[in-house]
Design a protein around this motif. Structure first.
Motif, PDB file in Angstrom:
ATOM      1  N   THR A 169     -11.036  73.104 -21.125  1.00  0.00           N
ATOM      2  CA  THR A 169     -12.138  72.823 -20.215  1.00  0.00           C
ATOM      3  C   THR A 169     -11.533  73.180 -18.925  1.00  0.00           C
ATOM      4  O   THR A 169     -12.216  73.811 -18.097  1.00  0.00           O
ATOM      5  N   LYS A 170     -10.560  72.890 -18.474  1.00  0.00           N
ATOM      6  CA  LYS A 170      -9.616  73.181 -17.316  1.00  0.00           C
ATOM      7  C   LYS A 170      -9.614  74.621 -17.060  1.00  0.00           C
ATOM      8  O   LYS A 170      -9.553  75.051 -16.038  1.00  0.00           O
ATOM      9  N   ARG A 171      -9.331  75.353 -18.060  1.00  0.00           N
ATOM     10  CA  ARG A 171      -9.183  76.501 -18.077  1.00  0.00           C
ATOM     11  C   ARG A 171     -10.470  77.418 -17.932  1.00  0.00           C
ATOM     12  O   ARG A 171     -10.704  78.394 -17.274  1.00  0.00           O
ATOM     13  N   PHE A 172     -11.355  76.943 -18.528  1.00  0.00           N
ATOM     14  CA  PHE A 172     -12.795  77.550 -18.205  1.00  0.00           C
ATOM     15  C   PHE A 172     -13.376  77.188 -16.808  1.00  0.00           C
ATOM     16  O   PHE A 172     -13.763  78.143 -16.137  1.00  0.00           O
ATOM     17  N   ILE A 173     -12.916  76.045 -16.186  1.00  0.00           N
ATOM     18  CA  ILE A 173     -13.212  75.787 -14.672  1.00  0.00           C
ATOM     19  C   ILE A 173     -12.398  76.748 -13.946  1.00  0.00           C
ATOM     20  O   ILE A 173     -12.969  77.649 -13.252  1.00  0.00           O
ATOM     21  N   GLU A 174     -11.097  77.134 -14.200  1.00  0.00           N
ATOM     22  CA  GLU A 174     -10.577  78.387 -13.336  1.00  0.00           C
ATOM     23  C   GLU A 174     -11.041  79.605 -13.653  1.00  0.00           C
ATOM     24  O   GLU A 174     -11.223  80.157 -12.567  1.00  0.00           O
ATOM     25  N   LEU A 175     -11.316  79.875 -15.156  1.00  0.00           N
ATOM     26  CA  LEU A 175     -12.084  81.201 -15.342  1.00  0.00           C
ATOM     27  C   LEU A 175     -13.227  81.473 -14.435  1.00  0.00           C
ATOM     28  O   LEU A 175     -13.665  82.477 -13.877  1.00  0.00           O
TER      29      LEU A 175
ATOM     30  N   MET B 241     -24.755  64.371 -20.097  1.00  0.00           N
ATOM     31  CA  MET B 241     -25.139  65.680 -20.584  1.00  0.00           C
ATOM     32  C   MET B 241     -25.764  66.552 -19.419  1.00  0.00           C
ATOM     33  O   MET B 241     -26.263  66.066 -18.842  1.00  0.00           O
ATOM     34  N   GLY B 242     -25.178  67.760 -19.369  1.00  0.00           N
ATOM     35  CA  GLY B 242     -25.713  68.901 -18.523  1.00  0.00           C
ATOM     36  C   GLY B 242     -24.767  68.855 -17.013  1.00  0.00           C
ATOM     37  O   GLY B 242     -25.284  69.928 -16.392  1.00  0.00           O
ATOM     38  N   LEU B 243     -24.040  68.166 -17.090  1.00  0.00           N
ATOM     39  CA  LEU B 243     -23.034  67.902 -15.853  1.00  0.00           C
ATOM     40  C   LEU B 243     -21.691  69.008 -15.853  1.00  0.00           C
ATOM     41  O   LEU B 243     -21.206  68.865 -17.036  1.00  0.00           O
ATOM     42  N   HIS B 244     -21.714  69.561 -14.926  1.00  0.00           N
ATOM     43  CA  HIS B 244     -20.282  70.591 -14.923  1.00  0.00           C
ATOM     44  C   HIS B 244     -19.276  69.660 -15.061  1.00  0.00           C
ATOM     45  O   HIS B 244     -19.070  68.469 -14.038  1.00  0.00           O
ATOM     46  N   PRO B 245     -18.080  69.953 -15.585  1.00  0.00           N
ATOM     47  CA  PRO B 245     -17.140  69.091 -15.717  1.00  0.00           C
ATOM     48  C   PRO B 245     -16.104  68.824 -14.680  1.00  0.00           C
ATOM     49  O   PRO B 245     -15.256  68.085 -14.521  1.00  0.00           O
ATOM     50  N   LYS B 246     -16.271  69.715 -13.562  1.00  0.00           N
ATOM     51  CA  LYS B 246     -15.611  69.530 -12.159  1.00  0.00           C
ATOM     52  C   LYS B 246     -16.547  69.029 -11.079  1.00  0.00           C
ATOM     53  O   LYS B 246     -16.110  68.081 -10.574  1.00  0.00           O
TER      54      LYS B 246
ATOM     55  N   LYS C 141     -19.736  67.697 -11.286  1.00  0.00           N
ATOM     56  CA  LYS C 141     -20.848  66.893 -11.799  1.00  0.00           C
ATOM     57  C   LYS C 141     -22.021  67.071 -11.349  1.00  0.00           C
ATOM     58  O   LYS C 141     -22.754  66.209 -11.377  1.00  0.00           O
ATOM     59  N   GLU C 142     -22.512  68.220 -11.126  1.00  0.00           N
ATOM     60  CA  GLU C 142     -23.636  68.801 -10.700  1.00  0.00           C
ATOM     61  C   GLU C 142     -24.393  69.477 -11.833  1.00  0.00           C
ATOM     62  O   GLU C 142     -23.700  69.869 -13.028  1.00  0.00           O
ATOM     63  N   LYS C 143     -25.756  69.612 -12.026  1.00  0.00           N
ATOM     64  CA  LYS C 143     -26.434  70.271 -12.968  1.00  0.00           C
ATOM     65  C   LYS C 143     -25.909  71.720 -12.813  1.00  0.00           C
ATOM     66  O   LYS C 143     -25.712  72.363 -12.067  1.00  0.00           O
ATOM     67  N   SER C 144     -25.550  72.152 -14.372  1.00  0.00           N
ATOM     68  CA  SER C 144     -25.474  73.549 -14.500  1.00  0.00           C
ATOM     69  C   SER C 144     -25.895  74.216 -15.570  1.00  0.00           C
ATOM     70  O   SER C 144     -25.966  73.515 -16.829  1.00  0.00           O
ATOM     71  N   SER C 145     -26.011  75.431 -15.593  1.00  0.00           N
ATOM     72  CA  SER C 145     -26.668  76.141 -16.752  1.00  0.00           C
ATOM     73  C   SER C 145     -25.486  77.091 -17.419  1.00  0.00           C
ATOM     74  O   SER C 145     -25.788  77.655 -18.196  1.00  0.00           O
ATOM     75  N   TRP C 146     -24.369  76.995 -16.669  1.00  0.00           N
ATOM     76  CA  TRP C 146     -23.164  77.795 -17.163  1.00  0.00           C
ATOM     77  C   TRP C 146     -22.218  77.168 -17.741  1.00  0.00           C
ATOM     78  O   TRP C 146     -22.169  77.235 -19.084  1.00  0.00           O
ATOM     79  N   LEU C 147     -21.347  76.260 -17.049  1.00  0.00           N
ATOM     80  CA  LEU C 147     -20.312  75.159 -17.938  1.00  0.00           C
ATOM     81  C   LEU C 147     -20.716  73.744 -17.576  1.00  0.00           C
ATOM     82  O   LEU C 147     -20.860  73.531 -16.480  1.00  0.00           O
ATOM     83  N   ARG C 148     -21.319  73.090 -18.877  1.00  0.00           N
ATOM     84  CA  ARG C 148     -21.569  71.837 -18.549  1.00  0.00           C
ATOM     85  C   ARG C 148     -21.281  70.993 -19.997  1.00  0.00           C
ATOM     86  O   ARG C 148     -21.134  71.813 -20.966  1.00  0.00           O
ATOM     87  N   TYR C 149     -21.189  69.690 -20.075  1.00  0.00           N
ATOM     88  CA  TYR C 149     -21.297  68.901 -21.027  1.00  0.00           C
ATOM     89  C   TYR C 149     -22.370  68.756 -21.725  1.00  0.00           C
ATOM     90  O   TYR C 149     -23.444  68.759 -21.167  1.00  0.00           O
TER      91      TYR C 149
END
Length: 592
Positions: free
Chosen positions: A272-278, A307-312, A314-322
């Motif tokens: 997940t940390k790598r997804f955030i960096e990418l 559910m639905g929040l970005h892992p960094k 904590k905002e709603k995201s349609s890209w990277l989210r829990y």
């Protein structure tokens, strides 16, 4: 004066009104991308077929019946693609991947089909060419297809072979700068090259677990468990962060080339940390719905995640989210671990095993469904629904029982709850998926690969309920398609959607066997397969209102094939190529 007003009123004003309501009045704003002359399957029952798509920014602006209708959206900066009849679908969503493992298999050693020296050397040399000096080469899983060839349908009697065993001398000359510690698919035997033995201080040692050859020298084969294995495992160095990022890049490239616009990933915090960096680097080319381990519900809640929040952010995201929380109730068919009511045919007395545990919660007792109930309840309180792995008929039944109990005791709707794999189902349990509103998350390519051992392991009668997609659909279940890419330690699973669709509609191996398909009454249509791959997976992620079908206002996630998968011969599906992958309105892959 009066005459002039009459002239304006009766002749000029009606003309102006007519112009205002005609198609010539106001030209729509120019689109960023227009796709013309496509064979478009929208997965929208109200408007199932179209010929052109208009995209403005990251959304679909119009779905058009003709190219002429779409051309009015073309401006000076609009990119126009004449598809020439190519097949257009909503973006393919893979409902089940292990992304970190997949990237590691692309850039690391994949020995699953290897059971001889030539194959071993070829694959290790490929990996050596990719890595910096000093990087360890690990895993591999040699011999997974030694007893059954890749593409074997398991219909013909087979003679068990003596398992092949490698030797460090086979690869020492090509790995002088790379310690190797490779495993057999069952993880019981490992191969260490000379460099690895030196790193572990075992070059001249004779510890228990080391195989000694006829010449009195260590062959490099290490048995597990043993003191020798422990020494090598301790000496093994982790992959560098740059290597791990390169594996992720390789995985993303494979996904976009296969037309995948989103994955539901079995989440690992380091990945997940790598997804955030990418994502921060602009390199994330598909959406990611993360499924953390079921044991992490309380932790994520304490950190403010749902559910639905970005892992960094904590905002709603349609890209990277829990997304949902992933749990397990049993093992897999590959190692006789799936849980059944009756014992395995080829292992009398073995019913499989309970796996009601997680990597982060090793103290969970075997068979403790109360603990499973508690974990799910904590997750629900944090806003996460459960998606639980269940493969054997007992595993599936027990999971449905637990979901039913949750529904009754908590008074909740089970929308988004999944039984992952739902691989072997009893007839009486098929209707329960609809009754409970539980999704059957299935993996069609498992049919093409796993049939090699299914009848030998559980007998033909129980196999009638294996990968029984038609029975699930006829009983009102909602199917979610996932690849399980890259597979298990005993099986290599394709991720490209053509393999999954082919398997679901033919129930054959990639070699086209058996004739007519394995339990052909369970075949489904291409349209049903596409639905499971698009709108159903968007629904499973609670986002079918913004994705999953080609409709004006929805996100512009689109997959384009070079042929119509609905109209072509079933065997021809395997020849299909993805020509374009569009995510969020941007072309992330275009086949030259």
């Amino acid at each position: 004066m009066v005459k002039n007003w009459r002239f304006i009123y009766f002749f000029i004003l009606p003309g102006l009104i007519l112009l205002n309501f005609s198609g010539c009045a106001k030209k729509p704003a120019p689109a960023s991308l227009v796709l013309l002359n496509g064979d478009i399957y929208t997965v929208n029952p109200a408007f199932p077929e179209a010929k052109a798509l208009v995209i403005t920014g990251n959304k679909i602006a119009a779905v058009c019946k003709s190219a002429r209708e779409a051309k009015k959206y073309i401006g000076q900066k609009t990119r126009v693609i004449d598809l020439g009849g190519k097949f257009v679908l909503p973006g393919i969503i893979d409902g089940h991947v292990h992304f970190s493992a997949a990237g590691g298999m692309i850039n690391g050693a994949n020995l699953m089909t290897v059971s001889d020296e030539a194959g071993l050397r070829e694959e290790i040399q490929r990996v050596v060419n990719l890595l910096d000096d000093g990087e360890w080469i690990t895993d591999g899983l040699w011999g997974a297809y030694e007893q059954w060839a890749l593409g074997d349908s398991g219909q013909a009697p087979r003679e068990k072979k003596i398992a092949w065993r490698p030797n460090r001398k086979m690869i020492d000359d090509i790995t002088p700068n790379h310690p190797c510690f490779l495993c057999r698919f069952d993880h019981k035997e490992w191969l260490a090259n000379t460099v690895a033995l030196k790193e572990a201080g075992l070059e001249n040692a004779r510890l228990p677990g080391m195989e000694i050859g006829a010449d009195g020298q260590a062959t490099g084969v290490i048995f597990r468990p043993s003191p020798a294995f422990d020494r090598l495992a301790k000496a093994r160095k982790p992959k560098s962060e740059m290597r791990l990022l390169d594996e992720s890049r390789a995985g993303l490239q494979a996904l976009r080339e296969a037309g995948i616009t989103e994955i539901h990933d079995i989440e690992r915090p380091d990945q997940t940390k790598r997804f955030i960096e990418l994502e921060a680097n602009g390199e994330l080319t598909c959406r990611v719905w993360l499924r953390p381990d079921l044991s992490r519900g309380a932790e994520l809640k304490a950190q403010g995640f749902t559910m639905g929040l970005h892992p960094k952010t904590k905002e709603k995201s349609s890209w990277l989210r829990y997304g949902a929380l992933k749990g397990y109730i049993d093992g897999i068919m590959g190692d006789h671990g799936a849980l059944f009511f009756e014992p395995y045919t080829d292992q009398p007395g073995n019913y499989g095993h309970w796996r009601v545990h997680t990597s982060d919660d090793p103290d969970l007792k075997v068979g403790n469904m109360e603990k499973m109930y508690s974990l799910i309840k904590v997750g629900l309180e944090a806003g996460f629904v459960p998606n639980v792995h269940a493969i054997g008929d007992r595993g599936v039944a027990e999971m449905l029982d637990l979901y039913e109990r949750l529904k009754k005791e908590l008074g909740i709707d089970l929308k988004g709850f999944r039984v992952i794999h739902a691989q072997v189902v009893r007839p009486k349990d098929f209707p329960r998926f609809k009754a409970l509103n539980v999704i059957a998350e299935v993996n069609p390519y498992h049919i093409s690969d796993d049939m090699r051992w299914m009848e030998e392991r559980i007998g033909r009668e129980r196999c009638k309920g294996a990968y029984a997609f038609k029975s699930l659909l006829e009983n009102g279940a909602r199917l979610s398609f996932g690849s399980d890419w890259p597979g298990t330690s005993a099986a290599l699973y394709h991720m490209h959607p053509k393999y999954l669709i082919y398997a679901a509609v033919t129930r054959k191996t990639l070699k086209g066997t058996p004739e007519g398909g394995w339990f052909p009454e369970q075949r489904i249509s291409v349209e049903e397969a596409i639905k499971a791959y698009t709108i159903n997976n968007a629904y499973a992620a609670f986002e079918d209102n913004i994705r999953g079908s080609l409709e004006a206002g929805k996100l512009a996630d689109i997959t384009i094939f070079d042929r119509n998968l609905i109209k072509c011969a079933a065997e021809d599906i395997l020849n299909a190529q993805v020509t374009h992958t569009i995510v969020d309105g941007k072309i992330v892959f275009e086949r030259k």
